[in-house]
Motif scaffolding. Structure first.
Motif, PDB file in Angstrom:
ATOM      1  N   ALA A  74      -6.221  50.202  27.474  1.00  0.00           N
ATOM      2  CA  ALA A  74      -5.857  49.533  26.588  1.00  0.00           C
ATOM      3  C   ALA A  74      -6.680  48.999  25.623  1.00  0.00           C
ATOM      4  O   ALA A  74      -7.851  49.141  25.674  1.00  0.00           O
ATOM      5  CB  ALA A  74      -5.481  48.305  27.454  1.00  0.00           C
ATOM      6  N   GLU A  75      -5.958  48.689  24.230  1.00  0.00           N
ATOM      7  CA  GLU A  75      -6.718  48.176  23.108  1.00  0.00           C
ATOM      8  C   GLU A  75      -6.510  46.708  22.882  1.00  0.00           C
ATOM      9  O   GLU A  75      -5.552  46.206  23.401  1.00  0.00           O
ATOM     10  CB  GLU A  75      -6.299  48.876  21.906  1.00  0.00           C
ATOM     11  CG  GLU A  75      -6.536  50.341  21.879  1.00  0.00           C
ATOM     12  CD  GLU A  75      -5.816  50.910  20.611  1.00  0.00           C
ATOM     13  OE1 GLU A  75      -6.402  50.788  19.443  1.00  0.00           O
ATOM     14  OE2 GLU A  75      -4.742  51.724  20.524  1.00  0.00           O
ATOM     15  N   LYS A  79      -2.295  39.224  19.138  1.00  0.00           N
ATOM     16  CA  LYS A  79      -1.397  38.890  20.255  1.00  0.00           C
ATOM     17  C   LYS A  79      -0.052  39.161  19.877  1.00  0.00           C
ATOM     18  O   LYS A  79       0.930  39.962  20.680  1.00  0.00           O
ATOM     19  CB  LYS A  79      -1.360  37.455  20.602  1.00  0.00           C
ATOM     20  CG  LYS A  79      -0.678  37.260  22.005  1.00  0.00           C
ATOM     21  CD  LYS A  79      -0.977  35.756  22.591  1.00  0.00           C
ATOM     22  CE  LYS A  79      -1.870  35.716  23.345  1.00  0.00           C
ATOM     23  NZ  LYS A  79      -2.237  34.506  24.070  1.00  0.00           N
ATOM     24  N   GLN A  80       0.510  38.750  18.567  1.00  0.00           N
ATOM     25  CA  GLN A  80       2.050  39.108  18.426  1.00  0.00           C
ATOM     26  C   GLN A  80       2.184  40.458  18.054  1.00  0.00           C
ATOM     27  O   GLN A  80       3.119  40.971  18.333  1.00  0.00           O
ATOM     28  CB  GLN A  80       2.194  38.053  17.136  1.00  0.00           C
ATOM     29  CG  GLN A  80       3.786  38.143  16.856  1.00  0.00           C
ATOM     30  CD  GLN A  80       4.703  37.642  17.734  1.00  0.00           C
ATOM     31  OE1 GLN A  80       4.091  36.641  18.744  1.00  0.00           O
ATOM     32  NE2 GLN A  80       5.859  38.352  18.087  1.00  0.00           N
ATOM     33  N   GLU A  81       1.090  41.114  17.295  1.00  0.00           N
ATOM     34  CA  GLU A  81       1.154  42.640  17.235  1.00  0.00           C
ATOM     35  C   GLU A  81       1.389  43.362  18.616  1.00  0.00           C
ATOM     36  O   GLU A  81       2.190  44.186  18.787  1.00  0.00           O
ATOM     37  CB  GLU A  81      -0.134  42.890  16.370  1.00  0.00           C
ATOM     38  CG  GLU A  81      -0.031  44.485  15.951  1.00  0.00           C
ATOM     39  CD  GLU A  81      -1.360  44.876  15.646  1.00  0.00           C
ATOM     40  OE1 GLU A  81      -1.593  46.078  15.382  1.00  0.00           O
ATOM     41  OE2 GLU A  81      -2.077  44.135  14.918  1.00  0.00           O
ATOM     42  N   ALA A  82       0.367  43.027  19.520  1.00  0.00           N
ATOM     43  CA  ALA A  82       0.528  43.644  20.777  1.00  0.00           C
ATOM     44  C   ALA A  82       1.810  43.613  21.477  1.00  0.00           C
ATOM     45  O   ALA A  82       2.325  44.136  22.075  1.00  0.00           O
ATOM     46  CB  ALA A  82      -0.509  42.915  21.452  1.00  0.00           C
ATOM     47  N   ARG A  83       2.308  42.215  21.316  1.00  0.00           N
ATOM     48  CA  ARG A  83       3.668  41.897  22.125  1.00  0.00           C
ATOM     49  C   ARG A  83       4.906  42.799  21.413  1.00  0.00           C
ATOM     50  O   ARG A  83       5.709  43.270  22.076  1.00  0.00           O
ATOM     51  CB  ARG A  83       4.132  40.221  21.847  1.00  0.00           C
ATOM     52  CG  ARG A  83       3.341  39.373  22.834  1.00  0.00           C
ATOM     53  CD  ARG A  83       3.442  38.005  22.350  1.00  0.00           C
ATOM     54  NE  ARG A  83       2.857  36.990  23.322  1.00  0.00           N
ATOM     55  CZ  ARG A  83       3.019  35.636  23.222  1.00  0.00           C
ATOM     56  NH1 ARG A  83       3.402  35.196  22.150  1.00  0.00           N
ATOM     57  NH2 ARG A  83       2.116  35.049  24.067  1.00  0.00           N
ATOM     58  N   LEU A  98       0.945  44.977  29.041  1.00  0.00           N
ATOM     59  CA  LEU A  98       0.413  43.778  28.346  1.00  0.00           C
ATOM     60  C   LEU A  98      -0.451  42.829  29.374  1.00  0.00           C
ATOM     61  O   LEU A  98       0.110  42.586  30.194  1.00  0.00           O
ATOM     62  CB  LEU A  98       1.717  43.492  27.702  1.00  0.00           C
ATOM     63  CG  LEU A  98       1.336  42.147  26.573  1.00  0.00           C
ATOM     64  CD1 LEU A  98       0.534  42.583  25.619  1.00  0.00           C
ATOM     65  CD2 LEU A  98       2.515  41.577  26.214  1.00  0.00           C
ATOM     66  N   LEU A  99      -1.513  42.580  28.754  1.00  0.00           N
ATOM     67  CA  LEU A  99      -2.252  41.577  29.442  1.00  0.00           C
ATOM     68  C   LEU A  99      -2.661  40.227  28.568  1.00  0.00           C
ATOM     69  O   LEU A  99      -3.136  40.856  27.548  1.00  0.00           O
ATOM     70  CB  LEU A  99      -3.723  42.356  29.904  1.00  0.00           C
ATOM     71  CG  LEU A  99      -4.538  41.294  30.629  1.00  0.00           C
ATOM     72  CD1 LEU A  99      -3.885  40.861  31.969  1.00  0.00           C
ATOM     73  CD2 LEU A  99      -5.646  41.860  30.853  1.00  0.00           C
ATOM     74  N   GLU A 100      -2.327  39.140  28.642  1.00  0.00           N
ATOM     75  CA  GLU A 100      -2.450  38.088  27.850  1.00  0.00           C
ATOM     76  C   GLU A 100      -2.841  36.947  28.421  1.00  0.00           C
ATOM     77  O   GLU A 100      -2.555  36.549  29.461  1.00  0.00           O
ATOM     78  CB  GLU A 100      -1.578  37.932  26.848  1.00  0.00           C
ATOM     79  CG  GLU A 100      -0.034  37.851  27.449  1.00  0.00           C
ATOM     80  CD  GLU A 100       1.191  37.640  26.427  1.00  0.00           C
ATOM     81  OE1 GLU A 100       0.930  37.089  25.236  1.00  0.00           O
ATOM     82  OE2 GLU A 100       2.069  38.126  26.754  1.00  0.00           O
ATOM     83  N   GLU A 101      -3.841  36.031  27.634  1.00  0.00           N
ATOM     84  CA  GLU A 101      -4.556  34.983  28.040  1.00  0.00           C
ATOM     85  C   GLU A 101      -3.391  33.613  27.913  1.00  0.00           C
ATOM     86  O   GLU A 101      -2.727  33.728  26.469  1.00  0.00           O
ATOM     87  CB  GLU A 101      -5.658  34.782  27.501  1.00  0.00           C
ATOM     88  CG  GLU A 101      -6.332  33.240  27.849  1.00  0.00           C
ATOM     89  CD  GLU A 101      -7.657  33.205  27.242  1.00  0.00           C
ATOM     90  OE1 GLU A 101      -7.914  32.156  26.523  1.00  0.00           O
ATOM     91  OE2 GLU A 101      -8.471  34.094  26.903  1.00  0.00           O
ATOM     92  N   PHE A 588      -4.417  42.731  25.336  1.00  0.00           N
ATOM     93  CA  PHE A 588      -4.493  44.130  25.629  1.00  0.00           C
ATOM     94  C   PHE A 588      -3.427  44.697  25.823  1.00  0.00           C
ATOM     95  O   PHE A 588      -2.563  44.162  26.277  1.00  0.00           O
ATOM     96  CB  PHE A 588      -5.336  44.174  27.079  1.00  0.00           C
ATOM     97  CG  PHE A 588      -6.817  43.900  27.250  1.00  0.00           C
ATOM     98  CD1 PHE A 588      -7.804  45.044  26.870  1.00  0.00           C
ATOM     99  CD2 PHE A 588      -7.332  42.594  27.166  1.00  0.00           C
ATOM    100  CE1 PHE A 588      -9.156  44.609  26.861  1.00  0.00           C
ATOM    101  CE2 PHE A 588      -8.773  42.526  27.051  1.00  0.00           C
ATOM    102  CZ  PHE A 588      -9.726  43.481  27.068  1.00  0.00           C
ATOM    103  N   ILE A 589      -3.074  45.812  25.249  1.00  0.00           N
ATOM    104  CA  ILE A 589      -1.840  46.532  25.058  1.00  0.00           C
ATOM    105  C   ILE A 589      -2.231  47.907  25.395  1.00  0.00           C
ATOM    106  O   ILE A 589      -3.148  48.299  24.636  1.00  0.00           O
ATOM    107  CB  ILE A 589      -1.199  46.582  23.766  1.00  0.00           C
ATOM    108  CG1 ILE A 589       0.076  47.298  23.709  1.00  0.00           C
ATOM    109  CG2 ILE A 589      -2.177  46.718  22.531  1.00  0.00           C
ATOM    110  CD1 ILE A 589       1.176  46.818  24.310  1.00  0.00           C
ATOM    111  N   ALA A 590      -1.392  48.438  26.174  1.00  0.00           N
ATOM    112  CA  ALA A 590      -1.525  49.988  26.561  1.00  0.00           C
ATOM    113  C   ALA A 590      -0.243  50.626  26.664  1.00  0.00           C
ATOM    114  O   ALA A 590       0.555  50.206  27.112  1.00  0.00           O
ATOM    115  CB  ALA A 590      -2.349  50.242  28.050  1.00  0.00           C
ATOM    116  N   VAL A 591      -0.062  51.805  25.848  1.00  0.00           N
ATOM    117  CA  VAL A 591       1.373  52.507  25.712  1.00  0.00           C
ATOM    118  C   VAL A 591       1.150  53.802  26.299  1.00  0.00           C
ATOM    119  O   VAL A 591       0.369  54.572  25.893  1.00  0.00           O
ATOM    120  CB  VAL A 591       2.165  52.296  24.627  1.00  0.00           C
ATOM    121  CG1 VAL A 591       3.257  53.060  24.270  1.00  0.00           C
ATOM    122  CG2 VAL A 591       2.143  51.000  24.132  1.00  0.00           C
TER     123      VAL A 591
END
Length: 824
Positions: A74-75, A79-83, A98-101, A588-591
């Protein structure tokens, strides 16, 4: 509700099969790798959502997913961009993670596993680094939070609530395995835990490396707490870590970073004196969740333990100080309109009110009482010390911590997290921003010694004029990344992170000097260290430094938001992306962009449950009778009663449903009254659910529930607390039948052995001190301060024949305590 297989409380399959946690401790820094293994056993594609706790000061620095033979790292993105990227991937049939605080509290994370096809498995790897806090007994504490209690959201608060699905530990449908490897320059003397561990295995003859793991059969009914003890733990250290080769020189990740661990030593002459002034404001949580047991094996509730602790605290306060006691739930109360001088009269008045305090004030709104405390003018020459006792189930954590920071110049804040699942972000944040000390009371811990340790800190002279100066070779400059040190306590560690720029020779050395003033005595401590970077540290120090700077900037951003300045947020995002460390503004976002076919069919969402606190009730009681009550659809906070004994009060309107309970009329403990309840899924109007699991009752949002009953017979008082409760505010005891009973003697035995020339109060006080030293040395931390007060009172009496009294007291009580051990 005792379901089989992978099912949630709603009888939905759960795709999370197992959690494997590997802990690596180097000195006082921990690297934690969690692997979450998912499998979709359904016939449709799933999205699994898991909301879970992490330590509040953790720096999450790696997140990856493995599907079959494919690993996707993941990169970190805004946050909004990752969502949006996550949603786009799911809508186009791709797998995404998707991992977010949480925006409300930095110790809660949400993990979304998207588009897991039928029959598919996925393995998620999550890595974070964290510093280990020093405990009062010099142990380093690591906590793996397993229990996530629902967080109470104050009325009219901003932001969406964190949606937590939680079930009793017995229903958690996945397994946990945990292992730890410890290495340090100093020998590892022991490792302890609140959970069963396999024996410690040393890996070398110097005993500087060891491994340990959880014993098989661990249940999810508690956080996993590990305490690590080193020989000669209080050694100042410095670690210089080389920058990342691929990062730009001059940037945080490109330059070397130093982590200093400082343990200031104070002169013994100053430390032996205890302050006789101060304004002590005690703030006690009385929300419904404080009615839970301290632990699964204890009969004592959190609120009961807190009451006992307040008794000890009040008896230990010095004459001449000021105090007040606040308590809070959905509303708050205070015993006095403003802080009052400590005296026999005010102490007795406070203790009477403390005895009647129950967990009966509803939710957990801590912000308003703190605002009220800070609105009160400070008393000249009486430094304000705030003690906060809470199980930490609050949602507006950041607002609360921000308020404490804003008022940090006027007080010190000491915080106590009670029970499993207390928010580490809240408890540590209150102490850090309030210049105090944080303690956690979990498992079989007793609250009293930990609180008395903090009171000793509060009574230490305040350290002022703290400065840190650097002496570095020519051509090397330093940028300090940590906030300035605002509090120093004997034996407590202070951490400083700094970025080093420029070049130096290989043998170069740096020096850092901490200067401060203590009770008018200027002092300083120096640490010399090599500038040669340490090898194989895995950028741990850089990530902890980045996390420290990110948290500091986030706090600054909340201040600047009022001025509509987006510059600080931009800095946080840049730093988070550059360092690969999570923040509130990034995720963190991984696709999975592989060549596989798009996943077809509607996506079904499955919330993965976390363990929540279970309230234990005894099942086997005599004189059973059944009672039922129905909530009407318009009912609100008032509740029906069960045979006049018990009521269930609810903080929200509900639709009607029936609650059934066993009630007992034999005058047993409060916890024995309700032994079962039929589970029911609430309508949308109510945010919690009750579940029956054998003899336990679990409320998925206990913040909104409070159980009340008729007064019941109290359990026998602890002999130590019985004796302590009889001490006067001045420090002395009175010779009366209650004291004789507490000493295990008759009034006649106590009075007939008194030396003739000594007055009754002196004799009574010497007897109490001998009993404490003779029978309760294992609890010395708890009574040490009130014994010092008693000895001080005795010395002021200039009483004759003290030696004769001590000898007569020893003979009466069957002890052999020397006069000098009593402080006389």
């Amino acid at each position: 509700m005792n379901c089989c297989g992978l099912l949630t409380a709603n009888k939905e399959p759960v795709p999370l099969k197992s959690v494997v946690v590997e802990l690596q401790v180097r000195d006082h820094v921990a690297t934690v790798v969690s692997t979450l293994n998912y499998e979709n056993k359904e016939d449709k594609p799933l999205e699994a959502v898991f909301v879970f706790p992490l330590p509040g000061d953790a720096a999450v620095c790696h997140f990856s997913a493995t599907i079959g033979q494919t690993q996707i790292v993941a990169e970190v993105k805004e946050k909004q961009e990752a969502r949006e990227e996550y949603d786009d991937a799911l809508s186009s049939g791709q797998q995404a993670f998707l991992l977010e605080e949480s925006e409300q509290s930095p110790d809660i994370f949400s993990l979304s596993v998207g588009s897991l096809p039928p029959g598919e498995s996925a393995s998620i790897r999550l890595e974070y680094v964290t510093e280990l806090a020093v405990q009062a007994d010099d142990g380093l504490r690591f906590c793996l939070p397993a229990v996530l209690n629902p967080r109470y959201q104050p009325q009219a608060s901003e932001g969406a609530s964190v949606q937590v699905t939680s079930v009793p530990a017995s229903l958690v449908p996945y397994s946990l395995s945990f292992s730890a490897r410890v290495s340090s320059p100093r020998p590892v003397s022991k490792v302890e835990s609140n959970c069963s561990l396999d024996p410690l295995q040393y890996l070398n003859t110097e005993q500087t490396q060891a491994t340990v793991k959880l014993a098989t059969g661990h249940k999810f009914d508690r956080d996993v707490e590990v305490l690590i003890y080193y020989k000669d733990a209080h050694q100042p250290t410095a670690v210089v870590e080389a920058g990342q080769a691929s990062a730009k020189p001059g940037s945080l990740m490109g330059d070397p970073v130093v982590m200093l661990s400082l343990y200031p030593e104070f002169p013994q002459a100053v430390m032996s004196s205890v302050a006789s002034c101060g304004e002590f404001v005690l703030l006690l949580d009385r929300s419904g969740s404080m009615d839970c047991s301290m632990n699964s094996k204890s009969d004592q509730t959190r609120i009961g333990s807190a009451r006992d602790t307040l008794l000890l605290l009040l008896k230990s306060l010095p004459m001449g100080c000021y105090f007040n006691i606040y308590s809070f739930g959905s509303s708050y109360e205070h015993i006095f309109l403003k802080s009052v001088e400590y005296s026999q009269k005010t102490m007795e008045e406070a203790l009477k009110k403390v005895e009647r305090m129950g967990a009966d004030l509803g939710g957990t709104e801590i912000l308003k009482p703190l605002q009220h405390i800070y609105s009160q003018p400070c008393i000249p020459n009486q430094p304000r010390q705030v003690f906060v006792f809470t199980d930490g189930e609050v949602e507006n954590t950041k607002k609360v911590i921000n308020l404490v920071k804003k008022n940090s110049g006027s007080h010190r804040c000491f915080s106590f997290g009670i029970g499993e699942g207390a928010s580490s972000a809240l408890i540590n944040g209150l102490a850090k921003e309030g210049g105090g000390h944080a303690q956690f009371i979990t498992g079989a811990d007793r609250m009293q010694p930990k609180v008395m340790q903090s009171l000793r800190f509060a009574l230490q002279p305040v350290v002022v004029d703290i400065s840190v100066t650097w002496d570095l070779p020519k051509g090397v400059s330093v940028t300090v990344l940590s906030s300035p040190i605002t509090a120093l306590f004997q034996g407590q560690r202070s951490l400083v992170y700094a970025q080093l720029s420029g070049k130096s020779s290989k043998a170069a050395e740096g020096c850092v000097t901490v200067k401060y003033s203590l009770a008018g005595h200027p002092s300083q401590n120096q640490l010399h260290f090599s500038l040669t970077p340490a090898q194989d540290t895995g950028l741990t120090v850089h990530r902890l430094a980045a996390r420290t700077l990110i948290r500091s900037l986030e706090m600054e951003e909340r201040e600047s938001r009022r001025e509509q300045d987006g510059g600080v947020k931009k800095k946080v995002v840049e730093l988070s992306v550059q360092s690969g460390v999570s923040s509130v503004f990034t995720a963190f976002i991984a696709v999975n962009k592989g060549d596989g076919e798009a996943i077809k069919g509607p996506l079904v969402r499955r919330n993965v449950p976390t363990p929540g606190m279970v309230h234990h009730y005894s099942h086997a009681r005599r004189q059973r009778s059944m009672a039922t009550a129905t909530f009407g659809s318009g009912g609100s906070s008032g509740g029906p009663s069960f045979d006049g004994n018990r009521s269930f009060a609810c903080g929200r309107k509900q639709s009607g449903y029936m609650l059934t309970a066993d009630t007992f009329g034999d005058g047993g403990r409060d916890d024995d009254f309700l032994s079962g309840a039929r589970s029911a899924r609430r309508s949308q109007q109510c945010s919690y659910m009750l579940t029956e699991t054998g003899s336990n009752i679990f409320a998925s949002d206990r913040s909104f529930c409070s159980f009340q009953s008729r007064p019941v017979k109290q359990p026998p008082t602890d002999p130590l607390l019985q004796l302590v409760s009889l001490q006067k505010a001045s420090g002395c005891w009175v010779l009366d039948p209650a004291l004789a009973a507490a000493l295990g003697k008759t009034s006649e035995e106590v009075e007939s052995t008194k030396p003739a020339s000594v007055n009754q109060e002196v004799w009574a006080t010497i007897l109490a001190l001998i009993w404490l030293h003779g029978f309760k040395m294992d609890a010395q931390e708890e009574w040490e301060l009130l014994a010092m007060k008693a000895a001080s009172w005795l010395r002021a009496q200039n009483a004759p024949c003290v030696t004769e009294c001590v000898e007569a007291g020893n003979a009466l009580l069957g002890c052999n305590v020397r006069k000098d051990a009593l402080g006389l």
